[in-house]
Scaffold this motif. Structure first.
Motif, PDB file in Angstrom:
ATOM      1  N   ASN B 236     115.854 -60.541  35.680  1.00 30.20           N
ATOM      2  CA  ASN B 236     116.792 -59.446  35.888  1.00 30.20           C
ATOM      3  C   ASN B 236     116.044 -58.233  36.450  1.00 30.20           C
ATOM      4  OD1 ASN B 236     118.874 -57.561  35.620  1.00 30.20           O
ATOM      5  ND2 ASN B 236     118.422 -57.195  33.453  1.00 30.20           N
ATOM      6  N   SER B 237     116.402 -57.803  37.642  1.00 33.07           N
ATOM      7  CA  SER B 237     115.692 -56.688  38.279  1.00 33.07           C
ATOM      8  C   SER B 237     116.246 -55.321  37.881  1.00 33.07           C
ATOM      9  CB  SER B 237     115.815 -56.781  39.801  1.00 33.07           C
ATOM     10  OG  SER B 237     115.199 -57.931  40.277  1.00 33.07           O
ATOM     11  N   TYR B 238     117.423 -55.293  37.293  1.00 34.57           N
ATOM     12  CA  TYR B 238     118.113 -54.016  37.080  1.00 34.57           C
ATOM     13  C   TYR B 238     118.296 -53.682  35.611  1.00 34.57           C
ATOM     14  CZ  TYR B 238     118.980 -53.885  42.035  1.00 34.57           C
ATOM     15  OH  TYR B 238     118.791 -53.834  43.384  1.00 34.57           O
ATOM     16  N   TYR B 239     118.095 -52.416  35.296  1.00 38.43           N
ATOM     17  CA  TYR B 239     118.354 -51.948  33.935  1.00 38.43           C
ATOM     18  C   TYR B 239     119.854 -51.814  33.729  1.00 38.43           C
ATOM     19  CZ  TYR B 239     117.624 -49.507  29.566  1.00 38.43           C
ATOM     20  OH  TYR B 239     117.630 -49.176  28.237  1.00 38.43           O
ATOM     21  N   ARG B 240     120.485 -51.225  34.720  1.00 33.89           N
ATOM     22  CA  ARG B 240     121.952 -51.199  34.785  1.00 33.89           C
ATOM     23  C   ARG B 240     122.290 -51.175  36.265  1.00 33.89           C
ATOM     24  NH1 ARG B 240     120.575 -46.136  32.728  1.00 33.89           N
ATOM     25  NH2 ARG B 240     121.133 -46.742  30.608  1.00 33.89           N
ATOM     26  N   LYS B 241     123.565 -51.299  36.584  1.00 35.01           N
ATOM     27  CA  LYS B 241     123.977 -51.374  37.988  1.00 35.01           C
ATOM     28  C   LYS B 241     123.365 -50.235  38.806  1.00 35.01           C
ATOM     29  CE  LYS B 241     128.348 -52.065  40.447  1.00 35.01           C
ATOM     30  NZ  LYS B 241     128.222 -53.247  41.170  1.00 35.01           N
ATOM     31  N   ALA B 252     112.037 -52.782  25.507  1.00 33.04           N
ATOM     32  CA  ALA B 252     112.347 -51.689  24.570  1.00 33.04           C
ATOM     33  C   ALA B 252     113.841 -51.678  24.237  1.00 33.04           C
ATOM     34  CB  ALA B 252     111.910 -50.346  25.160  1.00 33.04           C
ATOM     35  N   ARG B 253     114.666 -51.974  25.233  1.00 30.45           N
ATOM     36  CA  ARG B 253     116.111 -51.998  24.966  1.00 30.45           C
ATOM     37  C   ARG B 253     116.460 -53.131  23.993  1.00 30.45           C
ATOM     38  NH1 ARG B 253     120.346 -52.081  29.864  1.00 30.45           N
ATOM     39  NH2 ARG B 253     119.402 -54.098  30.324  1.00 30.45           N
ATOM     40  N   ALA B 258     118.159 -54.974  18.667  1.00 32.15           N
ATOM     41  CA  ALA B 258     117.884 -55.856  17.517  1.00 32.15           C
ATOM     42  C   ALA B 258     117.812 -55.036  16.239  1.00 32.15           C
ATOM     43  CB  ALA B 258     116.582 -56.613  17.748  1.00 32.15           C
ATOM     44  N   GLU B 259     117.081 -53.935  16.316  1.00 37.00           N
ATOM     45  CA  GLU B 259     116.905 -53.140  15.098  1.00 37.00           C
ATOM     46  C   GLU B 259     118.224 -52.509  14.663  1.00 37.00           C
ATOM     47  OE1 GLU B 259     113.495 -50.831  16.198  1.00 37.00           O
ATOM     48  OE2 GLU B 259     112.110 -52.368  15.404  1.00 37.00           O
ATOM     49  N   GLU B 260     118.998 -52.047  15.637  1.00 35.98           N
ATOM     50  CA  GLU B 260     120.324 -51.492  15.302  1.00 35.98           C
ATOM     51  C   GLU B 260     121.187 -52.550  14.618  1.00 35.98           C
ATOM     52  OE1 GLU B 260     121.989 -48.609  15.522  1.00 35.98           O
ATOM     53  OE2 GLU B 260     120.262 -47.485  16.237  1.00 35.98           O
ATOM     54  N   LEU B 261     121.028 -53.791  15.055  1.00 35.64           N
ATOM     55  CA  LEU B 261     121.859 -54.865  14.498  1.00 35.64           C
ATOM     56  C   LEU B 261     121.274 -55.434  13.208  1.00 35.64           C
ATOM     57  CD1 LEU B 261     122.819 -56.766  17.783  1.00 35.64           C
ATOM     58  CD2 LEU B 261     124.319 -55.396  16.342  1.00 35.64           C
ATOM     59  N   GLY B 262     120.143 -54.903  12.793  1.00 34.59           N
ATOM     60  CA  GLY B 262     119.570 -55.338  11.519  1.00 34.59           C
ATOM     61  C   GLY B 262     118.648 -56.527  11.620  1.00 34.59           C
ATOM     62  N   ARG B 263     118.163 -56.836  12.852  1.00 28.87           N
ATOM     63  CA  ARG B 263     117.178 -57.918  12.971  1.00 28.87           C
ATOM     64  C   ARG B 263     115.813 -57.306  13.239  1.00 28.87           C
ATOM     65  NH1 ARG B 263     118.624 -63.229  15.757  1.00 28.87           N
ATOM     66  NH2 ARG B 263     116.514 -63.656  15.053  1.00 28.87           N
ATOM     67  N   PRO B 264     114.908 -57.424  12.305  1.00 29.24           N
ATOM     68  CA  PRO B 264     113.560 -56.910  12.561  1.00 29.24           C
ATOM     69  C   PRO B 264     112.912 -57.684  13.703  1.00 29.24           C
ATOM     70  CG  PRO B 264     113.609 -58.180  10.524  1.00 29.24           C
ATOM     71  CD  PRO B 264     115.028 -58.109  11.011  1.00 29.24           C
ATOM     72  N   VAL B 265     112.038 -57.018  14.429  1.00 27.31           N
ATOM     73  CA  VAL B 265     111.389 -57.654  15.582  1.00 27.31           C
ATOM     74  C   VAL B 265     110.064 -58.257  15.138  1.00 27.31           C
ATOM     75  CG1 VAL B 265     110.378 -57.178  17.838  1.00 27.31           C
ATOM     76  CG2 VAL B 265     112.571 -56.161  17.190  1.00 27.31           C
TER      77      VAL B 265
END
Ligand code: SF4
Lengths: 64, 277
Positions: B236-241, B252-253, B258-265
């Motif tokens: 994927n070359s794009y961060y957003r359109k 980083a995104r 993941a952390e917001e959703l409660g999954r530790p990295v």
């Protein structure tokens, strides 16, 4: 035989590269690394058989 | 590998696919190609939270390289620039002959992981990556001999059959990478991802790739299903359109989501544990 339409160029007027990269003079643009496998006939790929730009340029359709 | 694992806060392994073999600087000027550029991208991704880097090698002119020598240069540079990342080499090909495709497995030391394509994939009108059973079995045998964990690349449903064929030969947990995108890849949709996950055996771990604009939604869905994620400029070359990405911004995104959703990295060490490396 490498495709006669292939040139290695360091720039195209809008961007420059330190090492010359595959440039298609039919499409007038730098080609993707994987496309260059066709342009250079690497791995037995063949521009006449495998490249849509080449075939279109030569007026060949896919049934020939 | 389940929604329950999501609820239980199972760690997620983030893989960064830095470079790939398909496009180059002609597409994205920031795409790393030289060993030094790839090493710098790997270090930035480790810092951002990646546990694994998926590596390809290039010639000086950006074209794809399979040689052990070139992979050695890339892997040496990455090992020098990073602390503890798990290194995964690509063996995926276009029309490259089998002998060449085994070369990335022969670096010293061997990579801890390598990709193993489970069947054919078309590119453009006349280019195909064949991946016959012979190719799969040959690469797999060499991986086993060298102690390299295969990541099974599942380009579509049919490749699940091929994965199941060798399941008994795989050390626990089998690690399958579910790939969604155009052409002969699985059509990208949440329903298709759920459908694939429903077919996986309990002992498997899975990772998700979505090409282009599907990277963000489908890797996020993987987080909810207890799976792992791969992001990076290979896919994927794009961060957003309209806005070009960097490898570390994509990592980083994923980490943030993941952390917001409660999954530790998972750290690299935790990833080794989870994946049985
Ligand atoms: S893209 Fe096709 S026509 Fe152009 S140089 Fe390559 S093989 Fe030749």
């Amino acid at each position: 035989m490498t495709c006669p339409h292939l040139e290695y160029r360091e720039g195209d007027g809008s961007r420059e590269f330190e090492t010359a990269r595959a440039f298609c003079t039919v499409a007038e643009r730098f080609v993707q690394p994987v496309r260059a496998d066709i342009c250079t006939e690497r791995y037995d790929l063949d521009p006449e058989a495998d490249c849509e730009y080449f075939r279109e340029h030569e007026g060949l359709d896919w049934d020939e | 590998m389940t929604y329950q694992e999501y609820l239980d806060g199972k760690p997620v392994v983030v893989t960064a696919a830095l470079t790939g073999g398909i496009h180059g600087k002609e597409t994205h000027p920031g795409l790393p190609e030289t060993p030094e550029e790839i090493a710098a991208a790997a270090a930035a991704c480790e810092e951002a939270g990646a546990a694994i880097v998926h590596l390809h090698a290039r010639r000086d002119n950006g074209e794809r390289a399979f040689s052990t020598e070139r992979f050695q240069a890339v892997t040496d540079a990455v090992r020098d620039a990073t602390d503890d990342l798990v290194i995964q080499h690509s063996t995926g090909g276009t029309a490259a002959p089998d002998a060449l495709r085994a070369e990335p497995l022969r670096t010293d030391p061997a990579p801890e992981m390598a990709s193993l394509d489970m069947g054919p994939m078309n590119r453009g009108r006349r280019l195909t990556s064949e991946n016959t059973r012979d190719t799969i079995d040959g690469l797999h045998a060499e991986m086993r001999e060298r102690g390299i964990k295969p990541e099974l690349e599942v380009f579509n449903d049919g490749h699940l059959n091929e994965s199941f064929r060798i399941l008994d030969d795989l050390a626990d947990p089998p690690y399958l990478n579910l790939i969604f995108g155009p052409g002969t890849l699985s059509p990208p949709s949440p329903a298709n991802l759920q459908h694939m996950v429903d077919q996986l055996p309990d002992r498997a771990e899975f990772n998700v790739i979505g090409f282009g604009p599907h990277q963000l939604p489908l890797t996020t869905q993987s987080l909810l299903l207890g799976g792992h994620v791969r992001v990076g400029l290979e896919d994927n070359s794009y961060y957003r359109k309209g806005e070009r990405a960097t490898n570390e911004a994509l990592v980083a995104r994923s980490v943030r989501i993941a952390e917001e959703l409660g999954r530790p990295v998972a750290s690299p060490a935790e990833a080794r544990d989870l994946l049985g490396l």
